[in-house]
Design a protein around this motif. Structure first.
Motif, PDB file in Angstrom:
ATOM      1  N   MET A 187      25.373  41.850  43.833  1.00 28.59           N
ATOM      2  CA  MET A 187      26.752  41.659  43.360  1.00 28.59           C
ATOM      3  C   MET A 187      27.158  42.796  42.432  1.00 28.59           C
ATOM      4  N   ARG A 188      26.460  43.903  42.471  1.00 29.79           N
ATOM      5  CA  ARG A 188      26.709  44.976  41.496  1.00 29.79           C
ATOM      6  C   ARG A 188      27.934  45.816  41.852  1.00 29.79           C
ATOM      7  N   ILE A 223      30.274  45.397  44.383  1.00 29.14           N
ATOM      8  CA  ILE A 223      31.287  44.836  45.258  1.00 29.14           C
ATOM      9  C   ILE A 223      32.643  44.851  44.567  1.00 29.14           C
ATOM     10  N   LEU A 240      34.975  42.516  43.444  1.00 28.64           N
ATOM     11  CA  LEU A 240      34.940  41.070  43.220  1.00 28.64           C
ATOM     12  C   LEU A 240      36.302  40.430  43.499  1.00 28.64           C
ATOM     13  N   LYS A 241      37.389  41.143  43.259  1.00 21.29           N
ATOM     14  CA  LYS A 241      38.717  40.590  43.536  1.00 21.29           C
ATOM     15  C   LYS A 241      38.869  40.297  45.031  1.00 21.29           C
ATOM     16  N   PHE A 299      36.438  37.417  45.963  1.00 19.40           N
ATOM     17  CA  PHE A 299      36.927  36.137  45.459  1.00 19.40           C
ATOM     18  C   PHE A 299      38.077  35.641  46.342  1.00 19.40           C
ATOM     19  N   ARG A 355      44.695  40.571  42.808  1.00 22.68           N
ATOM     20  CA  ARG A 355      44.914  40.042  41.472  1.00 22.68           C
ATOM     21  C   ARG A 355      43.618  39.912  40.691  1.00 22.68           C
ATOM     22  N   ASN A 356      43.648  40.399  39.478  1.00 15.77           N
ATOM     23  CA  ASN A 356      42.521  40.243  38.560  1.00 15.77           C
ATOM     24  C   ASN A 356      42.718  38.909  37.832  1.00 15.77           C
ATOM     25  N   ILE A 357      42.510  37.857  38.570  1.00  9.27           N
ATOM     26  CA  ILE A 357      42.846  36.487  38.152  1.00  9.27           C
ATOM     27  C   ILE A 357      42.067  36.077  36.888  1.00  9.27           C
ATOM     28  N   SER A 358      42.712  35.290  36.051  1.00  6.37           N
ATOM     29  CA  SER A 358      42.091  34.850  34.791  1.00  6.37           C
ATOM     30  C   SER A 358      41.265  33.575  34.987  1.00  6.37           C
ATOM     31  N   LEU A 359      40.426  33.321  33.990  1.00  7.54           N
ATOM     32  CA  LEU A 359      39.563  32.133  33.991  1.00  7.54           C
ATOM     33  C   LEU A 359      40.365  30.847  34.229  1.00  7.54           C
ATOM     34  N   ILE A 368      41.512  30.748  37.815  1.00  2.00           N
ATOM     35  CA  ILE A 368      40.345  30.486  38.671  1.00  2.00           C
ATOM     36  C   ILE A 368      40.068  28.977  38.677  1.00  2.00           C
ATOM     37  N   PHE A 381      31.903  31.468  43.747  1.00  2.00           N
ATOM     38  CA  PHE A 381      31.091  32.670  43.518  1.00  2.00           C
ATOM     39  C   PHE A 381      29.794  32.632  44.328  1.00  2.00           C
ATOM     40  N   LEU A 382      29.233  31.452  44.527  1.00  2.00           N
ATOM     41  CA  LEU A 382      28.025  31.358  45.370  1.00  2.00           C
ATOM     42  C   LEU A 382      28.333  31.810  46.792  1.00  2.00           C
ATOM     43  N   GLU A 410      27.954  35.465  46.646  1.00  2.00           N
ATOM     44  CA  GLU A 410      26.595  35.942  46.389  1.00  2.00           C
ATOM     45  C   GLU A 410      25.633  35.608  47.525  1.00  2.00           C
ATOM     46  N   LEU A 430      37.632  25.303  29.839  1.00  3.55           N
ATOM     47  CA  LEU A 430      36.732  26.239  30.531  1.00  3.55           C
ATOM     48  C   LEU A 430      36.482  27.493  29.698  1.00  3.55           C
ATOM     49  N   ASN A 487      41.137  34.178  27.651  1.00  5.83           N
ATOM     50  CA  ASN A 487      41.305  33.804  29.052  1.00  5.83           C
ATOM     51  C   ASN A 487      40.880  35.007  29.892  1.00  5.83           C
ATOM     52  N   ILE A 488      39.593  35.238  29.916  1.00  7.66           N
ATOM     53  CA  ILE A 488      38.991  36.452  30.474  1.00  7.66           C
ATOM     54  C   ILE A 488      39.284  36.596  31.969  1.00  7.66           C
ATOM     55  N   SER A 489      39.444  37.837  32.394  1.00  6.97           N
ATOM     56  CA  SER A 489      39.775  38.107  33.801  1.00  6.97           C
ATOM     57  C   SER A 489      38.523  38.234  34.650  1.00  6.97           C
ATOM     58  N   LEU A 490      38.751  38.143  35.963  1.00 12.04           N
ATOM     59  CA  LEU A 490      37.665  38.252  36.949  1.00 12.04           C
ATOM     60  C   LEU A 490      36.827  39.516  36.733  1.00 12.04           C
ATOM     61  N   ILE A 547      34.755  39.110  33.626  1.00 10.17           N
ATOM     62  CA  ILE A 547      33.688  38.134  33.905  1.00 10.17           C
ATOM     63  C   ILE A 547      32.534  38.839  34.609  1.00 10.17           C
ATOM     64  N   HIS A 548      32.887  39.693  35.567  1.00 15.90           N
ATOM     65  CA  HIS A 548      31.888  40.441  36.333  1.00 15.90           C
ATOM     66  C   HIS A 548      31.093  41.384  35.423  1.00 15.90           C
ATOM     67  N   ARG A 567      27.071  41.125  34.714  1.00 17.85           N
ATOM     68  CA  ARG A 567      26.157  42.242  34.969  1.00 17.85           C
ATOM     69  C   ARG A 567      25.384  42.610  33.706  1.00 17.85           C
ATOM     70  N   SER A 609      27.999  33.160  39.358  1.00  9.22           N
ATOM     71  CA  SER A 609      27.887  31.720  39.643  1.00  9.22           C
ATOM     72  C   SER A 609      27.015  31.011  38.615  1.00  9.22           C
TER      73      SER A 609
END
Lengths: 94, 94
Positions: free
Chosen positions: A1-2, A4, A6-7, A10, A47-51, A54, A69-70, A73, B6, B48-51, B54-55, B59, B66
């Motif tokens: 997952m290094r 990729i 992620l946006k 996801f 979109r860099n979606i927020s927590l 999500i 996320f699984l 991964e 969350l 409210n951290i972004s994706l 989070i990544h 890391r 996950s």
């Protein structure tokens, strides 16, 4: 997952899960209380979606956040990972 | 996972994992290329951290994204879930 995007990954998880449920983007947007174009952007990896968003998306898709996320991964949604025991065979009502 | 805060739970996961690694907030911030006060805010559930961030945090903590959410959903980090096979007994060098 290094290394990729992620946006994008996801977004692909969200789309796959939504289709598993037989749900339209409009229905997902309504359930998550988000704009339909925003949901479309999420699925397209734009979109860099927020927590918090999500969390809204996961709830609307009846799935744990970890499962989204699984799927990235491991390549698949975990069995029995739905937040309410959804097993992938039922169809969404809307 | 329906009615939890969350942001607070995510922050607690980050703090627990950081302490598992024997890592300071400064070291985590440096590894994640984030400001130390921002990392402190994340751990305190104030962001409210972004994706993408989070990544970065995952890391820097050598853990799958996950796993940070599984810790919230199940109360513990999954066994063998570290991104590089970290098993919780090694100490971080910095």
């Amino acid at each position: 997952m290094r290394n990729i995007d992620l946006k994008k990954e996801f977004g692909a998880s969200v789309r796959e899960r939504r289709k598993q449920l037989g749900m339209s983007q409009e229905a997902l947007a309504e359930r998550a209380d988000l704009h339909r174009t925003y949901v479309s952007d999420i699925e397209n990896g734009l979109r860099n979606i927020s927590l918090e968003n999500i969390h809204r998306i996961a709830r609307a898709l009846d799935v744990h956040v970890s499962s989204l996320f699984l799927r990235i991964e491991t390549g698949a949604f975990p069995k029995g990972a739905a937040a309410n025991g959804f097993n992938g065979t039922r169809r969404a009502k809307n």
